[in-house]
Design a protein around this motif. Structure first.
Motif, PDB file in Angstrom:
ATOM      1  N   ASP A  96     106.403 -21.035  53.728  1.00 24.87           N
ATOM      2  CA  ASP A  96     105.641 -20.072  52.930  1.00 24.87           C
ATOM      3  C   ASP A  96     106.056 -20.184  51.466  1.00 24.87           C
ATOM      4  N   ALA A  97     105.075 -20.013  50.587  1.00 29.52           N
ATOM      5  CA  ALA A  97     105.340 -20.148  49.158  1.00 29.52           C
ATOM      6  C   ALA A  97     106.295 -19.064  48.648  1.00 29.52           C
ATOM      7  N   GLN A 105      94.113 -23.071  54.245  1.00 18.09           N
ATOM      8  CA  GLN A 105      94.476 -22.211  53.124  1.00 18.09           C
ATOM      9  C   GLN A 105      95.943 -22.399  52.738  1.00 18.09           C
ATOM     10  N   PHE A 106      96.187 -22.621  51.456  1.00 18.64           N
ATOM     11  CA  PHE A 106      97.533 -22.760  50.908  1.00 18.64           C
ATOM     12  C   PHE A 106      97.704 -21.767  49.762  1.00 18.64           C
ATOM     13  N   ASP A 107      98.876 -21.793  49.121  1.00 16.79           N
ATOM     14  CA  ASP A 107      99.136 -20.886  48.002  1.00 16.79           C
ATOM     15  C   ASP A 107     100.068 -21.571  47.008  1.00 16.79           C
ATOM     16  N   THR A 108      99.844 -21.305  45.728  1.00 15.21           N
ATOM     17  CA  THR A 108     100.680 -21.919  44.691  1.00 15.21           C
ATOM     18  C   THR A 108     101.974 -21.150  44.467  1.00 15.21           C
ATOM     19  N   GLY A 109     102.132 -19.993  45.115  1.00 17.04           N
ATOM     20  CA  GLY A 109     103.344 -19.213  44.913  1.00 17.04           C
ATOM     21  C   GLY A 109     103.447 -18.714  43.481  1.00 17.04           C
ATOM     22  N   ALA A 110     104.621 -18.882  42.893  1.00 15.47           N
ATOM     23  CA  ALA A 110     104.836 -18.417  41.519  1.00 15.47           C
ATOM     24  C   ALA A 110     104.274 -19.375  40.486  1.00 15.47           C
TER      25      ALA A 110
END
Length: 349
Positions: A33-34, A210-215
């Motif tokens: 997880d990001a 689905q992904f996420d760039t985090g910070a």
């Protein structure tokens, strides 16, 4: 009261840790997880996401594979036989056995896995309590299924396939299929099962994961050389991929300091949904419709279209998986074909 910290989603990019499990012959990719660093700092469970590597035959409540082939034949003087037709029904799923999740979870806790890539390592090593495991999130699923043409068969196999083109978004969801077989197709299905081989089917699922760039906040600068766009392929997605390959679409991605990201990450972002949407907004008619191409197939010479967009938070990418029939081959090898094949004699001739 501060907002509750929740997982964001798999960290974007091409990097994952591949687990070769005892339960499956196929390796499974695992993404952190990001927000794992923040979750660990808050004494919350970290989270990891398992990507199903293929479509598999689903199982019925009895535990048997959800696959059945029925063929109709006429019999002449032995050993002559004439196939009349038949039907095949089956269901597929992306669900992985519970044992896979249990093994991956144990190995995450024990650190018994390949060394994570550098950009993932902090997100793999930060947790102090047992992590949560989930299938990778899917926002869209499109199924395709056609009859394969065996090498020894000169003409395409006749028949039709009925199924829901929009697949399940849940990893444990099922997709059902009905194949109506002509004589040659029925014969090929029966022969495949009796040879302990996969049925003559080419089945694939195009998932939007689905992904996420985090910070991280990134800036992507997109350039489209209109006269170099590929307009030969019938499918717009194929045109997009071919245009990327020939350099008609260029994407430069920089981080918050203005430094360009490494090549592998840039290539991953170039195939992501936000970039594709930007390209289609710039040059959509030329990618979607060959009628938009000027007479003679020529595009406006030297025209370059440009756009810039910020990437932060959710980001999606398409990923294609194919069907694996290894469980069926193993089952008919161990138990014979009777559980999955019925040949009905409708009389002589």
């Amino acid at each position: 009261m501060p907002p509750t910290l929740t997982p964001a989603g798999p960290l974007f990019g091409p990097d994952a840790v591949v687990f070769d499990t005892a339960t499956m012959q196929l390796g499974v990719r695992v993404y952190p997880d990001a927000r794992n660093g923040d979750l660990a700092a808050a004494a919350l469970p970290t989270r990891f996401y398992v990507e199903p590597p293929a479509l598999f035959l689903a199982r019925r409540d009895t535990g048997e594979l959800d696959f059945a082939m029925s063929a109709l034949v006429k019999r002449g003087p032995a050993p002559e036989i004439e196939y009349v037709g038949g039907t095949c029904t089956f269901a597929t799923t992306s669900a992985l056995p519970d044992a896979v999740f249990a093994e991956v979870g144990d190995r995450l806790v024990g650190g018994d896995h390949p060394e994570p890539p550098a950009r993932l390592a902090p997100l793999f090593r930060c947790g102090r309590i047992a992590p949560e495991l989930q299938p990778i999130p899917i926002s869209r699923s499109t199924i395709s299924c056609v009859l394969a043409q065996p090498p020894a068969v000169a003409a395409p196999l006749p028949g039709s396939i009925q199924f829901q083109r929009e697949g399940s978004l849940e990893s444990a969801g099922r997709n059902t299929f009905l194949v109506t077989c002509g004589p040659a197709t029925a014969a090929e299905f029966v022969d495949s099962l009796r040879r302990r081989a996969a049925p003559p089917l080419l089945l694939a699922e195009l998932r939007t994961e689905q992904f996420d760039t985090g910070a991280a906040t990134l800036v992507a600068r997109v350039s489209v050389a209109v006269d170099r766009l590929c307009t030969d392929d019938a499918d717009p997605e194929d045109r997009y991929r071919a245009s990327l390959a020939r350099g008609a679409i260029e994407v430069v991605v920089t981080d918050h300091t203005g430094k360009q990201v490494e090549q592998g990450l840039r290539a991953w972002i170039s195939r992501s949904e936000p970039i594709k949407q930007a390209v289609f907004a710039l040059a959509g008619p030329r990618l979607r419709d060959t009628a938009a191409v000027e007479p003679g197939g020529r595009q406006p010479a030297g025209l370059v279209l440009r756009d810039s967009l910020e990437l932060h938070g959710a980001i999606a990418l398409e990923h294609t998986v194919t069907a694996q029939f290894g469980d069926l081959v193993a089952a008919v090898t161990e138990y014979g074909t009777d559980k999955y094949l019925t040949v009905l004699d409708i009389g002589g001739y």
